[in-house]
Design a protein around this motif. Structure first.
Motif: not given
Length: 476
Positions: A101-106
């Motif tokens: 989720a963090a990678v996708h949002a970043a």
């Protein structure tokens, strides 16, 4: 801060099978997609609705298992909420999902504020939830990984707790987390509540770049696997499939153990709205309205001298209970559960026992959902099986054949477009068609209403693995 950074990016985690809520929740239809509390919406759909305000939230992301992808897509469509649908090739616990989720949002905005939420929580007051998330986002933008701490209403032993620390500047009402506490016994829960501890709701808010930094510091193997799986992801219809080989390298660990219990920048915002993770039948009873005798009922139910009990009747059958107190009774077309409310958490042990003995009811419902609709077994015996089938408008089964059975289809509602070898015919209501053993066939609903038919299989073997798919628009 950029305009894009002001929107909160919700991520709904849809993993888990809800074993403690068997027989209503099974692998073929886990609790987050079932209508256990609300008669019209699943908890997943309610979660989508809570983050649908475009003035507060960006487009949601849903992380689900590959097996549940079509249920997720259908329930998103029913809710009218568009989402990015990321598929986990296998479950690796919550740390890997949060890292993805963090990678996708970043990739959208490095400073995006991400909201992690479970798909199976019940929050009746959506307005209060949105207000709490917006307030906690201030702490997240300041560099803290925030969680929502629920003000306890009882000494619960099935929730973790959070001890509060000092106040966080510029985040009204928020505090640092002094300590996360595992699920306590009852005296421990009473002591924690007396000192002002909060229930750990499992909601997290953080800036994408902050969480990536925390994962790099405390769980680099999880982050590396998540990045590799996201970078090598493949598009499949409306889904994004994370790379299976890369994702499998992620250690199986929760985000609580991987980061939250180790970071020095964990924050909590106390909130008092009603909340439940409906993890057991006792929790479902608490979430539902009660009659004058303390009973919560769903479906066709008749009670005499019964109190403080939960009775769930699924399907068309009537469930009657006489002279019981503090019990759970759940009836489905193929399984019935009777348990004391206090020990309803032991249903998970029961399901494990059923799996060990090879009972199909442990994981599969009579009604099995498919991307084109569903089928439900009506009867089965030596050399025959009868099914009820519903195909959604525009739905199309795979082009297939069978080596061990012939099939008879009788249309009871709608119009079927049937391919049989080289022929394509329309079959209307109250008409039938015969499919010989070995024939290449396909069923399509070309109409505007659901297509319903009765299928009678006759042959030496009627198992689902006697399906030879030649072409399938759903990529199965």
């Amino acid at each position: 801060m950029s305009e894009a950074s002001t929107a909160i990016h919700p991520v709904i985690l849809c993993g888990g099978t809800g074993t403690r809520l068997w027989p209503a929740s099974r692998e073929s239809m886990p609790k987050q997609f079932a209508r256990l509390v609300d008669a019209t919406h699943s908890t997943f759909q309610a979660s989508l609705a809570r983050v649908s305000d475009a003035s507060v939230f960006a487009k949601p992301t849903v992380i689900a298992s590959a097996e549940a992808r079509f249920i997720v897509a259908e329930q998103c469509a029913q809710t009218g909420v568009a989402a990015d649908l990321l598929l986990e090739p296998q479950g690796r616990d919550s740390a890997a999902a949060v890292a993805v989720a963090a990678v996708h949002a970043a990739a959208i905005d490095p400073q995006a504020v991400v909201l992690i939420m479970a798909a199976d929580h019940v929050v009746p007051d959506a307005k209060a939830f949105v207000g709490a998330v917006a307030a906690a986002a201030a702490g997240a933008r300041a560099g803290f990984t925030m969680t929502l701490g629920i003000e306890p209403t009882r000494p619960a032993t099935d929730y973790g707790y959070i001890r509060r620390g000092e106040a966080i500047p510029d985040a009204a009402g928020a505090c640092r987390v002094a300590r996360f506490v595992e699920k306590p016994d009852r005296p421990g829960a009473e002591s924690l509540i007396a000192e002002g501890a909060l229930w750990n709701s499992g909601y997290f808010l953080f800036r994408a770049d902050v969480m990536l930094g925390e994962l790099e510091a405390y769980a680099p193997d999880v982050l590396a696997a998540a990045r590799a799986a996201h970078d090598a992801a493949a598009r499949d219809l409306d889904f994004i499939r994370l790379d299976a080989e890369a994702f499998a390298q992620a250690p199986k660990i929760s985000i609580d153990y991987a980061v939250m219990e180790r970071t020095e920048r964990a924050g909590v915002l106390p909130v008092s709205f009603a909340w439940s993770d409906v993890g057991t039948w006792d929790a479902v009873w608490q979430a539902l309205e009660h009659d004058g005798a303390g009973n919560a009922v769903r479906g066709r139910v008749a009670l005499i001298e019964t109190s403080n009990s939960l009775v769930h009747s699924h399907g068309e059958g009537l469930t009657a209970v006489v002279g019981l107190e503090d019990v759970v009774v759940v009836s489905t077309p193929d399984a019935v559960l009777v348990a004391s409310k206090a020990r309803s958490g032991q249903v998970k042990e029961l399901v494990n026992s059923l799996r060990a003995s090879g009972e199909p009811e442990a994981d599969a419902h009579l009604r099995m959902y498919r991307p084109w609709g569903w089928y439900q077994r009506i009867d089965i015996g030596e050399r025959f099986q009868v099914k009820r089938i519903q195909v959604v408008p525009g739905g199309r089964l795979s082009l297939q054949k069978h080596y061990h059975r012939a099939e008879h289809w009788v249309v009871v509602r709608g119009t079927a477009e049937v391919t049989v070898d080289e022929r394509v015919v329309l079959v209307h209501e109250n008409e039938a068609i015969y499919l010989p053993i070995g024939s290449m066939h396909r069923l399509t609903n070309p109409g505007k209403i659901p297509l319903e038919l009765i299928e009678v299989q006759v042959g030496s073997y009627t198992g689902e693995d006697d399906i030879i798919r030649v072409e399938d628009i759903y990529g199965r």
